[in-house]
Design a protein around this motif. Structure first.
Motif, PDB file in Angstrom:
ATOM      1  N   ASP A  44       2.319  -7.207  -8.789  1.00 48.92           N
ATOM      2  CA  ASP A  44       2.614  -7.989 -10.051  1.00 48.92           C
ATOM      3  C   ASP A  44       2.099  -9.424 -10.102  1.00 48.92           C
ATOM      4  O   ASP A  44       1.518  -9.812 -11.118  1.00 48.92           O
ATOM      5  CB  ASP A  44       4.260  -8.226  -9.889  1.00 48.92           C
ATOM      6  CG  ASP A  44       5.021  -7.275  -9.912  1.00 48.92           C
ATOM      7  OD1 ASP A  44       4.719  -6.251 -10.649  1.00 48.92           O
ATOM      8  OD2 ASP A  44       6.294  -7.504  -9.759  1.00 48.92           O
ATOM      9  N   ASP A  45       1.842 -10.061  -8.974  1.00 47.46           N
ATOM     10  CA  ASP A  45       1.113 -11.192  -9.201  1.00 47.46           C
ATOM     11  C   ASP A  45      -0.517 -10.878  -9.347  1.00 47.46           C
ATOM     12  O   ASP A  45      -0.729 -11.800 -10.144  1.00 47.46           O
ATOM     13  CB  ASP A  45       0.852 -11.926  -7.498  1.00 47.46           C
ATOM     14  CG  ASP A  45       2.191 -12.671  -7.210  1.00 47.46           C
ATOM     15  OD1 ASP A  45       3.091 -12.847  -8.215  1.00 47.46           O
ATOM     16  OD2 ASP A  45       2.459 -12.930  -6.118  1.00 47.46           O
ATOM     17  N   TYR A  46      -0.977 -10.101  -8.824  1.00 49.23           N
ATOM     18  CA  TYR A  46      -2.422  -9.613  -9.283  1.00 49.23           C
ATOM     19  C   TYR A  46      -2.416  -9.398 -10.625  1.00 49.23           C
ATOM     20  O   TYR A  46      -3.311  -9.584 -11.251  1.00 49.23           O
ATOM     21  CB  TYR A  46      -2.881  -8.530  -8.309  1.00 49.23           C
ATOM     22  CG  TYR A  46      -4.217  -7.960  -8.922  1.00 49.23           C
ATOM     23  CD1 TYR A  46      -5.441  -8.597  -8.276  1.00 49.23           C
ATOM     24  CD2 TYR A  46      -4.458  -6.655  -9.332  1.00 49.23           C
ATOM     25  CE1 TYR A  46      -6.629  -8.178  -8.809  1.00 49.23           C
ATOM     26  CE2 TYR A  46      -5.584  -6.133  -9.975  1.00 49.23           C
ATOM     27  CZ  TYR A  46      -6.870  -7.013  -9.494  1.00 49.23           C
ATOM     28  OH  TYR A  46      -7.981  -6.477  -9.820  1.00 49.23           O
ATOM     29  N   SER A  75      -2.346   6.103 -14.954  1.00 46.89           N
ATOM     30  CA  SER A  75      -2.629   7.178 -14.261  1.00 46.89           C
ATOM     31  C   SER A  75      -2.402   6.504 -12.644  1.00 46.89           C
ATOM     32  O   SER A  75      -2.488   5.446 -12.454  1.00 46.89           O
ATOM     33  CB  SER A  75      -3.988   7.744 -14.301  1.00 46.89           C
ATOM     34  OG  SER A  75      -5.046   6.885 -13.734  1.00 46.89           O
ATOM     35  N   GLU A  76      -1.883   7.532 -11.786  1.00 48.35           N
ATOM     36  CA  GLU A  76      -1.598   6.995 -10.431  1.00 48.35           C
ATOM     37  C   GLU A  76      -3.001   6.725  -9.819  1.00 48.35           C
ATOM     38  O   GLU A  76      -3.056   5.804  -9.102  1.00 48.35           O
ATOM     39  CB  GLU A  76      -1.146   8.305  -9.555  1.00 48.35           C
ATOM     40  CG  GLU A  76       0.219   8.517  -9.888  1.00 48.35           C
ATOM     41  CD  GLU A  76       0.696   9.837  -9.143  1.00 48.35           C
ATOM     42  OE1 GLU A  76       0.416   9.820  -7.934  1.00 48.35           O
ATOM     43  OE2 GLU A  76       1.376  10.736  -9.254  1.00 48.35           O
ATOM     44  N   ASN A  77      -4.098   7.224 -10.362  1.00 47.24           N
ATOM     45  CA  ASN A  77      -5.506   6.752  -9.768  1.00 47.24           C
ATOM     46  C   ASN A  77      -5.555   5.168 -10.139  1.00 47.24           C
ATOM     47  O   ASN A  77      -6.209   4.323  -9.298  1.00 47.24           O
ATOM     48  CB  ASN A  77      -6.561   7.551 -10.074  1.00 47.24           C
ATOM     49  CG  ASN A  77      -6.508   8.768  -9.634  1.00 47.24           C
ATOM     50  OD1 ASN A  77      -5.877   9.052  -8.590  1.00 47.24           O
ATOM     51  ND2 ASN A  77      -7.339   9.848 -10.374  1.00 47.24           N
ATOM     52  N   VAL A  78      -5.367   4.869 -11.289  1.00 45.57           N
ATOM     53  CA  VAL A  78      -5.384   3.383 -11.680  1.00 45.57           C
ATOM     54  C   VAL A  78      -4.535   2.535 -11.148  1.00 45.57           C
ATOM     55  O   VAL A  78      -4.818   1.553 -10.813  1.00 45.57           O
ATOM     56  CB  VAL A  78      -5.277   3.447 -13.283  1.00 45.57           C
ATOM     57  CG1 VAL A  78      -5.201   1.798 -13.842  1.00 45.57           C
ATOM     58  CG2 VAL A  78      -6.446   3.993 -13.990  1.00 45.57           C
ATOM     59  N   ARG A  79      -3.284   3.064 -11.109  1.00 45.23           N
ATOM     60  CA  ARG A  79      -2.428   2.254 -10.308  1.00 45.23           C
ATOM     61  C   ARG A  79      -2.707   2.156  -8.933  1.00 45.23           C
ATOM     62  O   ARG A  79      -2.647   1.092  -8.435  1.00 45.23           O
ATOM     63  CB  ARG A  79      -1.009   2.855 -10.525  1.00 45.23           C
ATOM     64  CG  ARG A  79       0.089   2.001  -9.946  1.00 45.23           C
ATOM     65  CD  ARG A  79       0.795   2.358  -8.446  1.00 45.23           C
ATOM     66  NE  ARG A  79       0.788   3.652  -8.017  1.00 45.23           N
ATOM     67  CZ  ARG A  79       1.302   4.797  -7.823  1.00 45.23           C
ATOM     68  NH1 ARG A  79       2.589   4.759  -8.630  1.00 45.23           N
ATOM     69  NH2 ARG A  79       0.856   5.699  -7.275  1.00 45.23           N
ATOM     70  N   ASP A  80      -3.423   3.091  -8.184  1.00 47.05           N
ATOM     71  CA  ASP A  80      -3.484   3.009  -6.816  1.00 47.05           C
ATOM     72  C   ASP A  80      -4.881   1.861  -6.704  1.00 47.05           C
ATOM     73  O   ASP A  80      -4.947   1.110  -5.890  1.00 47.05           O
ATOM     74  CB  ASP A  80      -3.787   4.306  -6.205  1.00 47.05           C
ATOM     75  CG  ASP A  80      -2.678   5.187  -6.141  1.00 47.05           C
ATOM     76  OD1 ASP A  80      -1.519   4.663  -6.112  1.00 47.05           O
ATOM     77  OD2 ASP A  80      -2.923   6.456  -6.081  1.00 47.05           O
ATOM     78  N   ARG A  81      -5.710   1.950  -7.599  1.00 46.57           N
ATOM     79  CA  ARG A  81      -6.674   0.994  -7.268  1.00 46.57           C
ATOM     80  C   ARG A  81      -6.504  -0.264  -7.682  1.00 46.57           C
ATOM     81  O   ARG A  81      -6.991  -1.185  -6.854  1.00 46.57           O
ATOM     82  CB  ARG A  81      -7.894   1.464  -8.605  1.00 46.57           C
ATOM     83  CG  ARG A  81      -9.112   0.603  -8.469  1.00 46.57           C
ATOM     84  CD  ARG A  81      -9.914   0.952  -7.192  1.00 46.57           C
ATOM     85  NE  ARG A  81     -10.960  -0.041  -7.096  1.00 46.57           N
ATOM     86  CZ  ARG A  81     -11.438  -0.683  -5.942  1.00 46.57           C
ATOM     87  NH1 ARG A  81     -10.836  -0.652  -4.988  1.00 46.57           N
ATOM     88  NH2 ARG A  81     -12.264  -1.432  -6.329  1.00 46.57           N
ATOM     89  N   LEU A  82      -5.624  -0.464  -8.763  1.00 43.44           N
ATOM     90  CA  LEU A  82      -5.186  -1.803  -9.038  1.00 43.44           C
ATOM     91  C   LEU A  82      -4.391  -2.254  -7.449  1.00 43.44           C
ATOM     92  O   LEU A  82      -4.596  -3.610  -7.198  1.00 43.44           O
ATOM     93  CB  LEU A  82      -4.233  -1.964 -10.117  1.00 43.44           C
ATOM     94  CG  LEU A  82      -4.911  -1.668 -11.471  1.00 43.44           C
ATOM     95  CD1 LEU A  82      -3.510  -1.527 -12.648  1.00 43.44           C
ATOM     96  CD2 LEU A  82      -5.927  -2.751 -11.558  1.00 43.44           C
ATOM     97  N   ALA A  83      -3.414  -1.551  -7.101  1.00 43.95           N
ATOM     98  CA  ALA A  83      -2.778  -1.788  -5.871  1.00 43.95           C
ATOM     99  C   ALA A  83      -3.819  -2.145  -4.745  1.00 43.95           C
ATOM    100  O   ALA A  83      -3.547  -3.155  -4.025  1.00 43.95           O
ATOM    101  CB  ALA A  83      -1.840  -0.785  -5.397  1.00 43.95           C
ATOM    102  N   GLU A  84      -4.793  -1.584  -4.369  1.00 41.18           N
ATOM    103  CA  GLU A  84      -5.822  -1.956  -3.473  1.00 41.18           C
ATOM    104  C   GLU A  84      -6.518  -3.298  -3.925  1.00 41.18           C
ATOM    105  O   GLU A  84      -6.728  -3.998  -2.816  1.00 41.18           O
ATOM    106  CB  GLU A  84      -6.757  -0.734  -3.766  1.00 41.18           C
ATOM    107  CG  GLU A  84      -6.576   0.609  -3.025  1.00 41.18           C
ATOM    108  CD  GLU A  84      -7.527   1.588  -3.215  1.00 41.18           C
ATOM    109  OE1 GLU A  84      -8.828   1.181  -3.278  1.00 41.18           O
ATOM    110  OE2 GLU A  84      -7.203   2.847  -3.048  1.00 41.18           O
ATOM    111  N   ASN A  85      -6.737  -3.397  -5.188  1.00 40.50           N
ATOM    112  CA  ASN A  85      -7.321  -4.810  -5.503  1.00 40.50           C
ATOM    113  C   ASN A  85      -6.391  -5.776  -5.129  1.00 40.50           C
ATOM    114  O   ASN A  85      -6.864  -6.705  -4.529  1.00 40.50           O
ATOM    115  CB  ASN A  85      -7.675  -4.924  -6.792  1.00 40.50           C
ATOM    116  CG  ASN A  85      -8.930  -3.836  -7.159  1.00 40.50           C
ATOM    117  OD1 ASN A  85      -9.702  -3.187  -6.492  1.00 40.50           O
ATOM    118  ND2 ASN A  85      -9.041  -3.643  -8.715  1.00 40.50           N
ATOM    119  N   ALA A  86      -5.154  -5.732  -5.580  1.00 34.52           N
ATOM    120  CA  ALA A  86      -4.248  -6.858  -4.859  1.00 34.52           C
ATOM    121  C   ALA A  86      -3.925  -6.949  -3.743  1.00 34.52           C
ATOM    122  O   ALA A  86      -4.020  -8.004  -3.141  1.00 34.52           O
ATOM    123  CB  ALA A  86      -2.677  -6.402  -5.652  1.00 34.52           C
TER     124      ALA A  86
END
Length: 78
Positions: free
Chosen positions: A30-32, A11-22
């Motif tokens: 990608d590195d994260y 989901s976009e929400n999951v992708r966005d949260r992962l991007a925030e964590n990175a």
């Protein structure tokens, strides 16, 4: 040898949260994700941990009864 992994239906929400964590770690997504996948792969499963505890228990030959465990617990609470 490195391989590519593709994950569908995130989901976009999951992708966005992962991007925030990175971004919080000053990493690319990608590195994260690579680092998190490596960490996940190195973490033993609950099943393997339980098997290791059982193996060690059998190898030690030690046995503690339920009443001994409860008595020790109650003594710590006193």
């Amino acid at each position: 040898m490195a391989v590519e992994i593709t994950v569908y239906d995130v989901s976009e929400n999951v992708r966005d949260r992962l991007a925030e964590n990175a971004a919080d770690r000053s990493q690319s997504l990608d590195d994260y994700l690579r680092q998190e996948l490596e960490r996940l792969a190195m973490t033993p499963s609950v099943k393997s941990l339980v098997e290791e505890v059982r193996r060690r228990k059998e190898a030690s030959g030690a046995s503690v009864s339920t009443s001994e465990i409860l008595a020790a617990r109650d003594a710590d609470r006193a």
